[in-house]
Write an enzyme that holds these catalytic residues in place. Structure first.
Site, PDB file in Angstrom:
ATOM      1  N   GLU A   1       0.800  -1.081   0.656  1.00  0.00           N
ATOM      2  CA  GLU A   1       0.193   0.349  -0.027  1.00  0.00           C
ATOM      3  C   GLU A   1       0.664   1.489   0.122  1.00  0.00           C
ATOM      4  O   GLU A   1       1.895   1.018  -0.181  1.00  0.00           O
ATOM      5  CB  GLU A   1      -0.711   0.004   1.062  1.00  0.00           C
ATOM      6  CG  GLU A   1       0.388  -0.042   2.389  1.00  0.00           C
ATOM      7  CD  GLU A   1      -0.277   0.851   3.263  1.00  0.00           C
ATOM      8  OE1 GLU A   1      -0.919   2.183   2.964  1.00  0.00           O
ATOM      9  OE2 GLU A   1      -0.696   0.791   4.757  1.00  0.00           O
TER      10      GLU A   1
ATOM     11  N   LYS B   1      -2.824  -0.726  14.116  1.00  0.00           N
ATOM     12  CA  LYS B   1      -1.730  -0.151  14.850  1.00  0.00           C
ATOM     13  C   LYS B   1      -1.963  -0.415  16.111  1.00  0.00           C
ATOM     14  O   LYS B   1      -3.425   0.165  16.279  1.00  0.00           O
ATOM     15  CB  LYS B   1      -2.415   1.202  14.208  1.00  0.00           C
ATOM     16  CG  LYS B   1      -1.625   1.809  12.650  1.00  0.00           C
ATOM     17  CD  LYS B   1      -2.059   2.489  11.774  1.00  0.00           C
ATOM     18  CE  LYS B   1      -3.058   1.983  11.625  1.00  0.00           C
ATOM     19  NZ  LYS B   1      -3.780   3.156  10.551  1.00  0.00           N
TER      20      LYS B   1
HETATM   21  N1  PSU Z   1      -0.210   1.960   9.275  1.00  0.00           N
HETATM   22  C1  PSU Z   1       1.161   2.691   9.545  1.00  0.00           C
HETATM   23  N2  PSU Z   1       0.987   3.340   8.945  1.00  0.00           N
HETATM   24  C2  PSU Z   1      -0.236   4.393   8.313  1.00  0.00           C
HETATM   25  C3  PSU Z   1      -1.360   2.468   7.983  1.00  0.00           C
HETATM   26  C4  PSU Z   1      -1.640   2.192   8.631  1.00  0.00           C
HETATM   27  O1  PSU Z   1       1.833   2.499   9.528  1.00  0.00           O
HETATM   28  O2  PSU Z   1      -0.628   5.247   7.502  1.00  0.00           O
HETATM   29  C5  PSU Z   1      -2.493   3.657   6.885  1.00  0.00           C
HETATM   30  C6  PSU Z   1      -3.258   2.186   6.672  1.00  0.00           C
HETATM   31  O3  PSU Z   1      -2.891   2.821   4.673  1.00  0.00           O
HETATM   32  C7  PSU Z   1      -3.898   1.540   6.900  1.00  0.00           C
HETATM   33  C8  PSU Z   1      -4.524   3.040   7.119  1.00  0.00           C
HETATM   34  O4  PSU Z   1      -4.656   1.264   5.691  1.00  0.00           O
HETATM   35  O5  PSU Z   1      -3.675   4.074   7.819  1.00  0.00           O
HETATM   36  C9  PSU Z   1      -6.114   3.059   7.883  1.00  0.00           C
HETATM   37  O6  PSU Z   1      -6.442   4.673   8.536  1.00  0.00           O
HETATM   38  P1  PSU Z   1      -8.153   5.074   9.500  1.00  0.00           P
HETATM   39  O7  PSU Z   1      -7.784   4.101  10.438  1.00  0.00           O
HETATM   40  O8  PSU Z   1      -7.922   6.202   8.433  1.00  0.00           O
HETATM   41  O9  PSU Z   1      -9.179   3.674   8.175  1.00  0.00           O
END
Ligand code: PSU
Ligand code: MN
Length: 298
Positions: free
Chosen positions: A23, A157
Site C-alpha cells: 500500500e 496500529k
Molecule cells: N499503518 C501504518 N501507517 C499508516 C497506515 C497503516 O504504519 O499510515 C494507514 C494504512 O494505510 C491503513 C490506514 O489502511 O492507515 C487506516 O486508516 P484509517 O484508520 O483512517 O482507516
C-alpha cells in the site's frame, strides 16, 4: 478508466510468479519524508530478496497504478498535496485526477482484483479507542472481511483499541494467525496482552491455510501477524502512556475521520523521539519479506 498495470506485474501474473502487493497511504500519510521513501524502497527490496515480485499500488494525477515504478514511488513520496484514499474513495479521487496513497482497504481490494494473493503492510486499521463516542472503525476491517488475501501486518496500529479490534476481526470472520507468537502484536510493540487463537511457525503453514481457505470457498482475508523485530520494539507498557498522551492531545483538537490516524502517528513519533519511526521502518520491511516468503510457497 484510468488504471495501469505495470509490465513487470503483468509478466509475473502471466508466468505464475509470486507477487506481493504493497500500500502507499503509509507513504503519503503514515511517515514523514524522507523516511517514507526509504520505507517504500526497503519494502520492495525485501519482497524481491525473498524471491517474489513487489507491486506497490498508488494514484498519480488520477491514474491508478498497479505496480508503481521507482520513479513513480519517489514522485508520490515527494508530492505534498496527496490524499489518503480508502477503497470507497477511489472513484472520486480518480474523477478529480488527484494523487494519493492507497490505504489497506483500497490496496487490498485492488490487489485481489488484479490477481495478487498476498499483501503486506505495517499495521491494519481497526477499532479506535473512543469508538463508542466517535464511531471510528477503519474501513480496512470491512474490506478484509470480504477479500480473500493473505495479509501480513504487525497486528493493528497501536493507537487503536486492540481488544475491540480483535473482537471485530472475529465477528467479521477474519482469521488471525500469529507468526511465531501467541500474542497479538501491537505494531511498535512485539506483543500486547491479548492472545491469538492460532499460532503458525512457518511461511509454509500460512500458505497451506490459504489453500484450505480457497478450497472451502471462504472469502475473507487471513491476517498473518508478524511482530516487529525485537531489537526495534517499544515494550507495550512503555508505549501505552505515549498513546494516552497522543489521544489526549488529539481530543483537544477537532480531528476526525481519516485525519485521526495520520495525526496520531505523527504525535507518537514526536513523543517517542523517533523510536516509533525506527520501529515502523523495521516492521514494514520484515512484513514485506514474510509476505514474499509466503507468496513463494503458494
Ligand atoms: N499503518 C501504518 N501507517 C499508516 C497506515 C497503516 O504504519 O499510515 C494507514 C494504512 O494505510 C491503513 C490506514 O489502511 O492507515 C487506516 O486508516 P484509517 O484508520 O483512517 O482507516
Ligand atoms: Mn477512521
Amino acid at each position: 478508466m484510468n488504471v495501469r498495470v505495470a509490465e513487470k506485474v503483468l509478466y509475473a501474473l502471466r508466468n505464475g510468479e509470486p507477487l506481493v502487493a504493497l500500500e502507499t497511504a503509509v507513504l503519503t500519510h503514515g511517515l514523514p519524508y524522507p523516511y517514507n521513501l526509504q520505507a517504500a524502497y526497503e519494502m520492495e527490496k525485501a519482497v524481491e530478496q525473498s524471491g517474489a515480485v513487489a507491486c506497490t499500488i498508488g494514484m498519480l494525477r488520477g491514474e491508478l497504478i498497479i505496480g508503481l515504478s521507482g520513479e513513480e514511488i519517489k514522485c508520490l513520496a515527494e508530492t505534498e498535496d496527496t490524499v489518503k484514499i480508502s477503497r470507497h474513495e477511489l472513484p472520486c479521487a480518480m474523477a478529480k485526477s488527484l494523487s494519493g496513497g492507497t490505504t489497506v482497504s483500497a490496496a487490498a481490494y485492488l490487489a485481489y482484483r488484479y490477481g495478487i494473493r498476498v499483501f503486506a503492510t505495517g499495521g491494519i486499521g481497526g477499532v479506535h479507542r473512543d469508538f463508542h463516542r466517535s464511531f471510528d472503525i477503519s474501513a480496512d476491517l470491512a474490506v478484509l472481511a470480504k477479500t480473500p488475501l493473505i495479509v501480513v501486518a504487525s497486528g493493528a496500529k497501536a493507537i487503536l483499541d486492540l481488544r475491540f479490534t480483535l473482537e471485530y476481526l472475529e465477528t467479521a470472520g477474519i482469521a488471525v494467525l500469529g507468526y511465531n507468537t501467541e500474542y497479538f502484536p501491537a505494531f511498535y510493540s512485539s506483543r500486547s496482552p491479548y492472545i491469538i487463537p492460532w499460532r503458525i511457525n512457518s511461511a509454509e503453514e500460512a500458505a497451506r491455510a490459504a489453500a484450505a481457505r480457497d478450497s472451502l470457498g471462504l472469502d475473507s482475508a487471513l491476517l498473518v501477524c508478524n511482530p516487529v523485530p525485537e531489537e526495534y520494539q517499544i515494550p507495550y507498557e512503555e508505549l501505552l502512556p505515549l498513546v494516552d498522551a497522543a489521544v489526549e492531545k488529539a481530543a483537544g483538537k477537532v480531528i476526525i475521520g481519516k485525519d485521526v490516524t495520520p495525526y496520531m502517528l505523527k504525535e507518537l513519533a514526536e513523543l517517542s523521539q523517533g523510536r516509533t519511526l525506527k520501529a515502523n521502518l523495521a516492521l514494514l520491511a520484515a512484513n514485506a519479506r514474510l509476505g514474499g516468503e509466503i507468496a513463494c510457497r503458494l
